[in-house]
Design a protein around this motif. Structure first.
Motif: not given
Length: 402
Positions: A188-200, A302-308
């Motif tokens: 779950x954490x990895x998928x969230x961080x992949x979504x965060x990665x695409x933003x930048x 959403x990616x940050x808070x869902x992973x947390x």
């Protein structure tokens, strides 16, 4: 800090020295943050978060002032070495400041954590908007050194204030290596961080390639600057809204899919895509920047808070240490996206053109939506099997037991 590269590049263009090397110097900043942010988050239980944050601000401010004196250094290798050295130390200070700042805010505002963290992301978006403008004005007024001295002075003053105003977050000395592995190596954490990665990644692509794409319109520099701040403006404005949405619906990933759809639509219209019967137009570019800003704001928040939230639900303590580890990885992933976006954009546009490059970005986001969807279905199926197994076990409990 966002206007520093602009001022530095303007000065380098006038001096005509080592532009290629200094582009790497500016990008190397993100690489150092990528490496150091997780390390800093692991140190939080052992060192006061207030000390780490204030030290980071002091280091960043000092490096800013030193960076402003680089025009006094000898040309050639000495200049390049000094520039890289200052940027490396500055990146370490910035990583300390940002990582611990997210941790402090997330630890202090537990009831409205998503909204509080979204406020920090909103501040980042505001910096994207006003940073280049302020830096440009200061550069025109006082030359190369003034922007760095002004920002450095502000940061040094802020570091002094932080020592008195920041709360002392509780620091519990414990072994965080196991917690770090448990957090990072989670699907779950990895998928969230992949979504965060695409933003930048998307933001870096647009910042590096949009100007040549709209150059045929012959826009005035002031209008061109306004187009570039549209994305940052809507990113800042939407971040707080996305945070409020997550606080109200913390278990739903629908907002993540909606923000992903916005990002995908942006790359369909910015070119526009070859499969839609539209010609390149300024209003399509503006529209694409609006929905891209909204989309990356949602994916980041959403990616940050869902992973947390998921990390805490897995049994890790809801304290400063856990929040700092998650924010450290989040900061590291953002830095990697900030490095990868401009680097990829140059290669893509050179070989495929802007429209081809935007289709690659569309493909990345489409793949990300697919991965997130499959992962959600897998989690749903796994939870259903788990609940059925638990129900069967409960039915097998004997009515009479010793």
């Amino acid at each position: 800090m966002l206007f520093l590269p602009l001022s530095f590049q303007n000065w380098l263009k006038r001096k005509e020295q080592h532009l290629f090397s200094m582009d790497w110097c500016l990008e190397f900043f993100n690489l150092v943050i990528l490496i150091t942010s997780p390390v800093i988050s692991i140190l939080v239980p052992f060192i006061s978060s207030k000390v780490i944050a204030a030290t980071g601000v002091f280091v960043t401010g000092t490096c800013s002032v030193l960076f402003g004196t680089l025009n006094l250094s000898p040309h050639g290798t000495t200049f390049i070495v000094l520039a890289f050295a200052v940027r490396i130390v500055e990146a370490f200070g910035s990583a300390s400041m940002i990582t611990v700042a997210y941790g402090i805010v997330g630890n202090e505002f537990t009831n409205r954590r998503a909204t509080a963290l979204a406020t920090m992301d909103m501040s980042f978006g505001v910096g994207i908007i006003i940073g280049p403008s302020i830096g440009g004005v200061l550069y025109e007024v006082g030359g190369y050194m003034l922007p760095f001295f002004v920002l450095g002075g502000i940061l040094l003053f802020q570091g002094f204030i932080m020592m008195f105003l920041l709360p002392e977050s509780e620091c519990i000395v414990e072994n965080t290596k196991g917690d770090f592995r448990k957090i990072v190596f989670n699907s779950v954490f990895l998928v969230d961080m992949l979504n965060v990665l695409t933003t930048l990644l998307f933001l870096g692509f647009i910042e590096a390639t949009l100007e040549p794409h709209i150059r045929p319109f012959g826009l005035q520099p002031s209008i061109l600057g306004l187009i570039f701040i549209i994305c940052g403006g809507f990113y800042a404005g939407s971040s707080l809204i996305w945070g409020c949405i997550f606080d109200k619906f913390p278990t739903s990933l629908l907002p993540l899919f909606i923000s992903s759809a916005f990002c995908a639509a942006s790359f369909i219209f910015v070119g526009p895509a070859p499969f839609i019967p539209l010609d390149t137009s300024l209003w399509l570019v503006i529209f694409s920047q609006i929905i891209l800003g909204i989309g990356i704001g949602g994916k980041s928040i959403i990616g940050l808070n869902h992973s947390l939230r998921h990390t805490i639900s897995q049994g890790l303590p809801d304290n400063m240490s856990t929040v700092a580890i998650v924010s450290g990885v989040f900061n590291s992933v953002n830095a990697f996206g900030g490095f990868l976006g401009p680097s990829m954009s140059g290669v893509l546009v050179e070989y495929m053109g802007f429209k081809g490059g935007s289709m690659v970005m569309l493909g990345i986001e489409t793949a990300m939506i697919f991965v997130t969807s499959v992962h959600c279905l897998w989690l749903f199926a796994a939870n259903r099997v788990k609940n059925q197994t638990k129900q069967v076990d409960e039915e097998r409990v004997p009515i009479l037991s010793s």
